[in-house]
Design a protein around this motif. Structure first.
Motif, PDB file in Angstrom:
ATOM      1  N   LEU A   1       0.863  -1.176   0.000  1.00  0.00           N
ATOM      2  CA  LEU A   1       0.000   0.000   0.000  1.00  0.00           C
ATOM      3  C   LEU A   1       0.903   1.231   0.000  1.00  0.00           C
ATOM      4  O   LEU A   1       1.772   1.360   0.857  1.00  0.00           O
ATOM      5  CB  LEU A   1      -0.930   0.028   1.213  1.00  0.00           C
ATOM      6  CG  LEU A   1      -2.275  -0.704   1.037  1.00  0.00           C
ATOM      7  CD1 LEU A   1      -2.065  -2.206   0.941  1.00  0.00           C
ATOM      8  CD2 LEU A   1      -3.224  -0.374   2.170  1.00  0.00           C
ATOM      9  N   ASP A   2       0.716   2.099  -0.978  1.00  0.00           N
ATOM     10  CA  ASP A   2       1.542   3.289  -1.136  1.00  0.00           C
ATOM     11  C   ASP A   2       0.765   4.536  -0.730  1.00  0.00           C
ATOM     12  O   ASP A   2      -0.478   4.545  -0.708  1.00  0.00           O
ATOM     13  CB  ASP A   2       1.997   3.434  -2.586  1.00  0.00           C
ATOM     14  CG  ASP A   2       2.946   2.321  -3.020  1.00  0.00           C
ATOM     15  OD1 ASP A   2       3.666   1.797  -2.149  1.00  0.00           O
ATOM     16  OD2 ASP A   2       2.955   1.986  -4.208  1.00  0.00           O
ATOM     17  N   VAL A   3       1.495   5.601  -0.440  1.00  0.00           N
ATOM     18  CA  VAL A   3       0.869   6.885  -0.157  1.00  0.00           C
ATOM     19  C   VAL A   3       0.378   7.477  -1.472  1.00  0.00           C
ATOM     20  O   VAL A   3       1.125   7.561  -2.452  1.00  0.00           O
ATOM     21  CB  VAL A   3       1.852   7.851   0.527  1.00  0.00           C
ATOM     22  CG1 VAL A   3       1.183   9.214   0.770  1.00  0.00           C
ATOM     23  CG2 VAL A   3       2.340   7.249   1.851  1.00  0.00           C
TER      24      VAL A   3
ATOM     25  N   LEU B   1      -3.259   3.779  -1.190  1.00  0.00           N
ATOM     26  CA  LEU B   1      -3.848   2.972  -2.254  1.00  0.00           C
ATOM     27  C   LEU B   1      -2.921   1.799  -2.565  1.00  0.00           C
ATOM     28  O   LEU B   1      -1.694   1.943  -2.528  1.00  0.00           O
ATOM     29  CB  LEU B   1      -4.052   3.804  -3.520  1.00  0.00           C
ATOM     30  CG  LEU B   1      -5.149   4.865  -3.479  1.00  0.00           C
ATOM     31  CD1 LEU B   1      -5.147   5.683  -4.751  1.00  0.00           C
ATOM     32  CD2 LEU B   1      -6.520   4.227  -3.270  1.00  0.00           C
ATOM     33  N   PRO B   2      -3.494   0.644  -2.896  1.00  0.00           N
ATOM     34  CA  PRO B   2      -2.660  -0.508  -3.259  1.00  0.00           C
ATOM     35  C   PRO B   2      -1.960  -0.275  -4.588  1.00  0.00           C
ATOM     36  O   PRO B   2      -2.530   0.295  -5.522  1.00  0.00           O
ATOM     37  CB  PRO B   2      -3.665  -1.660  -3.335  1.00  0.00           C
ATOM     38  CG  PRO B   2      -4.991  -1.014  -3.522  1.00  0.00           C
ATOM     39  CD  PRO B   2      -4.928   0.309  -2.855  1.00  0.00           C
ATOM     40  N   ARG B   3      -0.727  -0.713  -4.672  1.00  0.00           N
ATOM     41  CA  ARG B   3       0.129  -0.392  -5.810  1.00  0.00           C
ATOM     42  C   ARG B   3      -0.370  -0.981  -7.133  1.00  0.00           C
ATOM     43  O   ARG B   3      -0.285  -0.335  -8.183  1.00  0.00           O
ATOM     44  CB  ARG B   3       1.551  -0.885  -5.545  1.00  0.00           C
ATOM     45  CG  ARG B   3       2.556  -0.535  -6.639  1.00  0.00           C
ATOM     46  CD  ARG B   3       3.959  -0.934  -6.228  1.00  0.00           C
ATOM     47  NE  ARG B   3       4.398  -0.231  -5.013  1.00  0.00           N
ATOM     48  CZ  ARG B   3       5.539  -0.474  -4.377  1.00  0.00           C
ATOM     49  NH1 ARG B   3       6.363  -1.411  -4.851  1.00  0.00           N
ATOM     50  NH2 ARG B   3       5.854   0.186  -3.282  1.00  0.00           N
ATOM     51  N   TYR B   4      -0.876  -2.202  -7.112  1.00  0.00           N
ATOM     52  CA  TYR B   4      -1.242  -2.869  -8.359  1.00  0.00           C
ATOM     53  C   TYR B   4      -2.730  -2.767  -8.665  1.00  0.00           C
ATOM     54  O   TYR B   4      -3.109  -2.458  -9.793  1.00  0.00           O
ATOM     55  CB  TYR B   4      -0.846  -4.345  -8.309  1.00  0.00           C
ATOM     56  CG  TYR B   4       0.586  -4.595  -7.919  1.00  0.00           C
ATOM     57  CD1 TYR B   4       1.627  -3.953  -8.588  1.00  0.00           C
ATOM     58  CD2 TYR B   4       0.911  -5.470  -6.879  1.00  0.00           C
ATOM     59  CE1 TYR B   4       2.950  -4.174  -8.227  1.00  0.00           C
ATOM     60  CE2 TYR B   4       2.218  -5.703  -6.525  1.00  0.00           C
ATOM     61  CZ  TYR B   4       3.237  -5.046  -7.188  1.00  0.00           C
ATOM     62  OH  TYR B   4       4.536  -5.270  -6.827  1.00  0.00           O
TER      63      TYR B   4
ATOM     64  N   THR C   1       3.932  -2.327   4.909  1.00  0.00           N
ATOM     65  CA  THR C   1       2.709  -1.868   4.249  1.00  0.00           C
ATOM     66  C   THR C   1       2.134  -2.923   3.305  1.00  0.00           C
ATOM     67  O   THR C   1       1.189  -2.643   2.574  1.00  0.00           O
ATOM     68  CB  THR C   1       2.987  -0.594   3.428  1.00  0.00           C
ATOM     69  OG1 THR C   1       3.856  -0.921   2.329  1.00  0.00           O
ATOM     70  CG2 THR C   1       3.620   0.484   4.275  1.00  0.00           C
ATOM     71  N   LYS C   2       2.700  -4.125   3.311  1.00  0.00           N
ATOM     72  CA  LYS C   2       2.282  -5.114   2.323  1.00  0.00           C
ATOM     73  C   LYS C   2       1.087  -5.931   2.790  1.00  0.00           C
ATOM     74  O   LYS C   2       0.978  -6.295   3.953  1.00  0.00           O
ATOM     75  CB  LYS C   2       3.446  -6.053   1.992  1.00  0.00           C
ATOM     76  CG  LYS C   2       4.527  -5.378   1.148  1.00  0.00           C
ATOM     77  CD  LYS C   2       5.568  -6.395   0.702  1.00  0.00           C
ATOM     78  CE  LYS C   2       6.594  -5.743  -0.230  1.00  0.00           C
ATOM     79  NZ  LYS C   2       7.594  -6.714  -0.703  1.00  0.00           N
ATOM     80  N   ARG C   3       0.220  -6.200   1.830  1.00  0.00           N
ATOM     81  CA  ARG C   3      -0.903  -7.099   2.082  1.00  0.00           C
ATOM     82  C   ARG C   3      -0.813  -8.284   1.131  1.00  0.00           C
ATOM     83  O   ARG C   3      -0.273  -8.176   0.025  1.00  0.00           O
ATOM     84  CB  ARG C   3      -2.240  -6.376   1.892  1.00  0.00           C
ATOM     85  CG  ARG C   3      -2.548  -5.968   0.456  1.00  0.00           C
ATOM     86  CD  ARG C   3      -3.919  -5.330   0.372  1.00  0.00           C
ATOM     87  NE  ARG C   3      -4.284  -5.005  -1.013  1.00  0.00           N
ATOM     88  CZ  ARG C   3      -5.455  -4.495  -1.362  1.00  0.00           C
ATOM     89  NH1 ARG C   3      -6.371  -4.233  -0.436  1.00  0.00           N
ATOM     90  NH2 ARG C   3      -5.722  -4.238  -2.617  1.00  0.00           N
TER      91      ARG C   3
END
Length: 312
Positions: A176-178, A251-254, A278-280
């Motif tokens: 999950l990125d800013v 928001l999730p990166r992919y 921050t990983k899911r």
């Protein structure tokens, strides 16, 4: 009454001796005699009688053997039906996905299955029935009772999925990125720390969802609270609010790629967050019996290919 007992009674009527029954069924004569005795205990009318050295059916035994033949035939049809159901590659497959997974994966999945159908002349591919289910992380496994495949997510530090209640097919390990408006001052940085973002106004998810978990970690690492202005679970809405420049978000990166340029609004950019996890994990959850169906396995494999293309 057990099916194998009824089968032995039927074979005794057809073959005329315990020895012949044993040879036909590849068991010992004593095993046949034992099972016939157990069957007799559940019936108050004699089923067999001695005729010379052989054991033969009484009239009641013949009636039960004939009825048992019907039961055995019905069970054979039932096994054939369930076998056809399990091995049918065109069977319908029900899928639930949380919102961002549905936005990112459902349309490519349908296209991929369509390409499979065209490649084999329009036959032999599953039909998918899609639904969205936006639930807290701990509620995903229960959805496997209603759907063949459940797209689920959990943070790395969350408890693992309850196996063997559900089987887990990994799809992605997604940060999950800013999320920032493209012209936000912080967008000039390549990466951000909790200290960089803790004092910003935020849009985040409701409690129990991944963005809120990450935001709580930001506050813990920075040792001060964050200001949450909006609580929104839909990532398209989050991106639209972020694009105003009034708030930042996560928001999730992919899987949020379709949300990053809201219509008529400036682009939203993502920056990695350092210093905290921050990983899911995005996984497919399924009941073990669902994965015995060929069509379900085919769709699960197609989902894995679609996600692999998305993460690149």
């Amino acid at each position: 009454m057990e099916l194998h007992q009824l089968q032995m009674l039927r074979e005794l009527g057809e073959l005329g001796s315990v020895k012949a029954v044993a040879e036909t069924l590849s068991v010992t004569p004593s095993a046949v005699s034992q099972q016939l005795s157990l069957l007799q205990r559940g019936v108050d009318t004699p089923l067999t009688r001695k005729e010379g050295r052989n054991l033969v059916l009484t009239e009641a035994g013949a009636v039960l053997a004939e009825a048992g033949a019907g039961v055995l035939d019905a069970m054979a049809h039932a096994r054939a039906a369930i076998g056809a159901y399990q091995h049918d590659p065109t069977g319908a497959v029900t899928i639930s996905g949380f919102h961002s997974a549905g936005q990112a994966l459902f349309a490519p999945l349908v296209r991929a299955l369509g390409e499979m159908a065209r490649a084999d002349g329009g036959t032999g591919t599953p039909r998918v029935l899609l639904s969205d289910e936006d639930v807290a992380q701990h509620d995903f496994p229960a959805l496997a009772a209603r759907y063949d495949l459940v797209l689920a997510h959990r943070m790395d530090h969350s408890p693992p999925w309850p196996t063997p209640q559900v089987q887990v097919l990994p799809l992605a390990h997604e940060p999950l990125d800013v999320a920032l408006a493209a012209d936000h001052p912080l967008a000039a940085l390549d990466a951000l720390s909790p200290a960089d973002v803790v004092d910003q106004p935020w849009v985040t998810s409701r409690a129990g969802y991944s963005p809120d978990d990450v935001l709580a970690a930001i506050a813990a690492v920075a040792s001060r609270p964050v200001t949450v202005v909006h609580r929104i679970n839909d990532y398209s809405t989050v991106a639209a609010l972020v694009s105003t420049g009034e708030v930042i978000g996560l928001l999730p990166r992919y899987t949020s790629s379709t949300s990053l340029a809201p219509a008529g609004a400036p682009a939203v950019v993502l920056r990695p967050l350092t210093g905290i996890s921050t990983k899911r994990r995005i996984d497919i959850l399924a009941r073990p019996e669902s994965l015995k169906r060929t069509s379900v396995v085919l769709v699960a494999q197609a989902l894995q290919r679609v996600m692999a293309d998305l993460t690149g």
